[in-house]
Design a protein around this motif. Sequence first.
Motif, PDB file in Angstrom:
ATOM      1  N   GLY A  33       0.813  -1.213   0.000  1.00  0.00           N
ATOM      2  CA  GLY A  33       0.000   0.000   0.000  1.00  0.00           C
ATOM      3  C   GLY A  33       0.842   1.256   0.000  1.00  0.00           C
ATOM      4  N   THR A  34       0.205   2.387  -0.324  1.00  0.00           N
ATOM      5  CA  THR A  34       0.872   3.693  -0.281  1.00  0.00           C
ATOM      6  C   THR A  34       0.034   4.615   0.603  1.00  0.00           C
ATOM      7  OG1 THR A  34      -0.284   4.559  -2.241  1.00  0.00           O
ATOM      8  CG2 THR A  34       1.777   3.374  -2.607  1.00  0.00           C
ATOM      9  N   PHE A  35       0.716   5.466   1.361  1.00  0.00           N
ATOM     10  CA  PHE A  35       0.036   6.321   2.327  1.00  0.00           C
ATOM     11  C   PHE A  35       0.593   7.736   2.239  1.00  0.00           C
ATOM     12  CE2 PHE A  35       0.224   1.965   3.737  1.00  0.00           C
ATOM     13  CZ  PHE A  35      -1.113   1.678   4.019  1.00  0.00           C
ATOM     14  N   LYS A  36      -0.323   8.716   2.202  1.00  0.00           N
ATOM     15  CA  LYS A  36       0.113  10.104   2.004  1.00  0.00           C
ATOM     16  C   LYS A  36       0.548  10.783   3.303  1.00  0.00           C
ATOM     17  CE  LYS A  36      -4.615  11.914   2.054  1.00  0.00           C
ATOM     18  NZ  LYS A  36      -5.654  12.596   1.254  1.00  0.00           N
ATOM     19  N   ASP A  37       0.303  10.135   4.443  1.00  0.00           N
ATOM     20  CA  ASP A  37       0.822  10.679   5.699  1.00  0.00           C
ATOM     21  C   ASP A  37       1.066   9.547   6.692  1.00  0.00           C
ATOM     22  OD1 ASP A  37      -1.537  10.284   7.512  1.00  0.00           O
ATOM     23  OD2 ASP A  37      -2.491  11.763   6.212  1.00  0.00           O
ATOM     24  N   ALA A  38       1.803   9.856   7.750  1.00  0.00           N
ATOM     25  CA  ALA A  38       2.226   8.841   8.720  1.00  0.00           C
ATOM     26  C   ALA A  38       1.072   8.352   9.589  1.00  0.00           C
ATOM     27  CB  ALA A  38       3.341   9.407   9.602  1.00  0.00           C
ATOM     28  N   ILE A  39       0.030   9.158   9.760  1.00  0.00           N
ATOM     29  CA  ILE A  39      -1.123   8.745  10.567  1.00  0.00           C
ATOM     30  C   ILE A  39      -1.834   7.569   9.900  1.00  0.00           C
ATOM     31  CG2 ILE A  39      -3.280   9.477  11.643  1.00  0.00           C
ATOM     32  CD1 ILE A  39      -0.778  10.892  12.748  1.00  0.00           C
ATOM     33  N   LEU A  40      -2.041   7.689   8.577  1.00  0.00           N
ATOM     34  CA  LEU A  40      -2.679   6.603   7.828  1.00  0.00           C
ATOM     35  C   LEU A  40      -1.808   5.342   7.863  1.00  0.00           C
ATOM     36  CD1 LEU A  40      -3.929   8.620   4.720  1.00  0.00           C
ATOM     37  CD2 LEU A  40      -5.351   7.648   6.523  1.00  0.00           C
ATOM     38  N   ALA A  41      -0.483   5.545   7.760  1.00  0.00           N
ATOM     39  CA  ALA A  41       0.437   4.397   7.812  1.00  0.00           C
ATOM     40  C   ALA A  41       0.380   3.723   9.179  1.00  0.00           C
ATOM     41  CB  ALA A  41       1.854   4.857   7.507  1.00  0.00           C
ATOM     42  N   THR A  42       0.290   4.525  10.240  1.00  0.00           N
ATOM     43  CA  THR A  42       0.209   3.977  11.598  1.00  0.00           C
ATOM     44  C   THR A  42      -1.035   3.110  11.765  1.00  0.00           C
ATOM     45  OG1 THR A  42       1.390   5.881  12.524  1.00  0.00           O
ATOM     46  CG2 THR A  42       0.081   4.578  14.057  1.00  0.00           C
ATOM     47  N   ASP A  43      -2.166   3.597  11.235  1.00  0.00           N
ATOM     48  CA  ASP A  43      -3.415   2.816  11.304  1.00  0.00           C
ATOM     49  C   ASP A  43      -3.253   1.480  10.596  1.00  0.00           C
ATOM     50  OD1 ASP A  43      -4.666   4.807  12.721  1.00  0.00           O
ATOM     51  OD2 ASP A  43      -5.646   5.709  10.982  1.00  0.00           O
ATOM     52  N   TYR A  44      -2.606   1.503   9.437  1.00  0.00           N
ATOM     53  CA  TYR A  44      -2.409   0.273   8.673  1.00  0.00           C
ATOM     54  C   TYR A  44      -1.512  -0.708   9.437  1.00  0.00           C
ATOM     55  CZ  TYR A  44      -1.015  -2.873   4.886  1.00  0.00           C
ATOM     56  OH  TYR A  44      -0.779  -3.982   4.117  1.00  0.00           O
ATOM     57  N   LEU A  45      -0.445  -0.177  10.042  1.00  0.00           N
ATOM     58  CA  LEU A  45       0.535  -1.036  10.709  1.00  0.00           C
ATOM     59  C   LEU A  45      -0.014  -1.673  11.990  1.00  0.00           C
ATOM     60  CD1 LEU A  45       3.757   1.140  10.211  1.00  0.00           C
ATOM     61  CD2 LEU A  45       3.224  -1.048   9.116  1.00  0.00           C
ATOM     62  N   ARG A  46      -1.104  -1.133  12.516  1.00  0.00           N
ATOM     63  CA  ARG A  46      -1.717  -1.753  13.708  1.00  0.00           C
ATOM     64  C   ARG A  46      -2.222  -3.167  13.399  1.00  0.00           C
ATOM     65  NH1 ARG A  46      -4.259   3.496  14.747  1.00  0.00           N
ATOM     66  NH2 ARG A  46      -3.106   4.513  16.423  1.00  0.00           N
ATOM     67  N   ASP A  47      -2.656  -3.370  12.152  1.00  0.00           N
ATOM     68  CA  ASP A  47      -3.271  -4.654  11.790  1.00  0.00           C
ATOM     69  C   ASP A  47      -2.503  -5.443  10.742  1.00  0.00           C
ATOM     70  OD1 ASP A  47      -5.571  -4.147  13.459  1.00  0.00           O
ATOM     71  OD2 ASP A  47      -6.252  -2.741  11.927  1.00  0.00           O
ATOM     72  N   HIS A  48      -1.427  -4.866  10.227  1.00  0.00           N
ATOM     73  CA  HIS A  48      -0.692  -5.534   9.157  1.00  0.00           C
ATOM     74  C   HIS A  48       0.809  -5.483   9.437  1.00  0.00           C
ATOM     75  CE1 HIS A  48      -4.476  -4.076   7.369  1.00  0.00           C
ATOM     76  NE2 HIS A  48      -4.432  -5.181   6.636  1.00  0.00           N
ATOM     77  N   ALA A  49       1.476  -6.602   9.202  1.00  0.00           N
ATOM     78  CA  ALA A  49       2.931  -6.658   9.363  1.00  0.00           C
ATOM     79  C   ALA A  49       3.596  -6.394   8.013  1.00  0.00           C
ATOM     80  CB  ALA A  49       3.346  -8.021   9.886  1.00  0.00           C
ATOM     81  N   VAL A  50       4.605  -5.551   8.020  1.00  0.00           N
ATOM     82  CA  VAL A  50       5.384  -5.320   6.801  1.00  0.00           C
ATOM     83  C   VAL A  50       6.863  -5.499   7.115  1.00  0.00           C
ATOM     84  CG1 VAL A  50       3.668  -3.712   5.863  1.00  0.00           C
ATOM     85  CG2 VAL A  50       5.636  -2.803   7.105  1.00  0.00           C
ATOM     86  N   ASP A  51       7.648  -5.728   6.068  1.00  0.00           N
ATOM     87  CA  ASP A  51       9.087  -5.932   6.241  1.00  0.00           C
ATOM     88  C   ASP A  51       9.891  -4.664   5.967  1.00  0.00           C
ATOM     89  OD1 ASP A  51       8.791  -8.842   6.582  1.00  0.00           O
ATOM     90  OD2 ASP A  51       8.210  -8.810   4.472  1.00  0.00           O
ATOM     91  N   LEU A  52       9.284  -3.723   5.223  1.00  0.00           N
ATOM     92  CA  LEU A  52      10.044  -2.563   4.755  1.00  0.00           C
ATOM     93  C   LEU A  52       9.120  -1.368   4.561  1.00  0.00           C
ATOM     94  CD1 LEU A  52      12.498  -1.115   3.385  1.00  0.00           C
ATOM     95  CD2 LEU A  52      11.863  -2.301   1.258  1.00  0.00           C
ATOM     96  N   ILE A  53       9.594  -0.196   4.994  1.00  0.00           N
ATOM     97  CA  ILE A  53       8.877   1.069   4.754  1.00  0.00           C
ATOM     98  C   ILE A  53       9.785   2.002   3.953  1.00  0.00           C
ATOM     99  CG2 ILE A  53       7.789   3.095   5.791  1.00  0.00           C
ATOM    100  CD1 ILE A  53       7.305   1.456   8.324  1.00  0.00           C
ATOM    101  N   PHE A  54       9.272   2.507   2.839  1.00  0.00           N
ATOM    102  CA  PHE A  54       9.912   3.621   2.139  1.00  0.00           C
ATOM    103  C   PHE A  54       9.307   4.885   2.730  1.00  0.00           C
ATOM    104  CE2 PHE A  54      10.147   0.128  -0.928  1.00  0.00           C
ATOM    105  CZ  PHE A  54      11.491   0.172  -1.271  1.00  0.00           C
ATOM    106  N   LEU A  55      10.130   5.678   3.413  1.00  0.00           N
ATOM    107  CA  LEU A  55       9.601   6.758   4.252  1.00  0.00           C
ATOM    108  C   LEU A  55      10.167   8.120   3.854  1.00  0.00           C
ATOM    109  CD1 LEU A  55       7.979   7.588   6.826  1.00  0.00           C
ATOM    110  CD2 LEU A  55      10.055   7.100   8.142  1.00  0.00           C
ATOM    111  N   ASP A  56       9.253   9.035   3.495  1.00  0.00           N
ATOM    112  CA  ASP A  56       9.646  10.427   3.269  1.00  0.00           C
ATOM    113  C   ASP A  56       9.781  11.113   4.626  1.00  0.00           C
ATOM    114  OD1 ASP A  56      10.238  12.806   1.969  1.00  0.00           O
ATOM    115  OD2 ASP A  56       8.136  13.346   1.676  1.00  0.00           O
ATOM    116  N   ILE A  57      10.573  12.185   4.687  1.00  0.00           N
ATOM    117  CA  ILE A  57      10.773  12.888   5.962  1.00  0.00           C
ATOM    118  C   ILE A  57       9.745  13.995   6.147  1.00  0.00           C
ATOM    119  CG2 ILE A  57      12.327  14.454   7.188  1.00  0.00           C
ATOM    120  CD1 ILE A  57      14.644  12.733   6.285  1.00  0.00           C
TER     121      ILE A  57
END
Length: 231
Positions: A33-57
Amino acid sequence: MSNIKCIIVEDEPLAVKVLADYVSQVPFLDLQGTFKDAILATDYLRDHAVDLIFLDIHLPKLKGMAFLKTLANPPEVIITTAYHQYAVEGFNLNVTDYLLKPIEFERFLVAVNKVKTAHKDKPGTPALPQEAKDYLFLNVQKKKVKILFCDILYIESQKEYIKLVTTKGEYLSKMSTHEIESLLPAHLFKRIHRSFIVSKNKIDSYTMEEVEVNGVSIPIGRGYRDVLAEL
């Protein structure tokens, strides 16, 4: 080894498009998935495990580094940014790599190969036993030439080509220094300049400004002087 599940956290649509395209070209990456902000990514990560995040600052609402600090058990992280000044903070947070925009595909490949190596070595994903290679095959004109690692003196960038200098001769190949670096064993070879990679075993002497290899003086780039501690 299972595919590496990854997400992109990035608010620039063009940057998302570029990264998603790069991910699609790498067989072992699986974009979740792709997320336009870290809040949306945080919600996703609560229920899904990932191995890698490409993260903008520079993200809206919550900045990338602040988001990273909120993760109790962060996965591998590759920073993607236009700002070089956060590199030290990123590495202090144990990010795997730090990519400066605009990101070239070969540099992207070097970064994700680091993740692949780490993923392979994790418990539960044992690597198949194999004998370590002591050579590579280099494309030279229309041939693939076998080059032993122990014969390599240094590699020099020459625009879209590299010049690989060995004890037996010199070879020109159409590839970047990032590409050749990803094929070399990191414990034997070190990049000491944007345009030069040297064999540690072939260094005769060095100062803070240059190394000497087989009578040739090779400059040490300003941003690479920390490598001297590893020689």
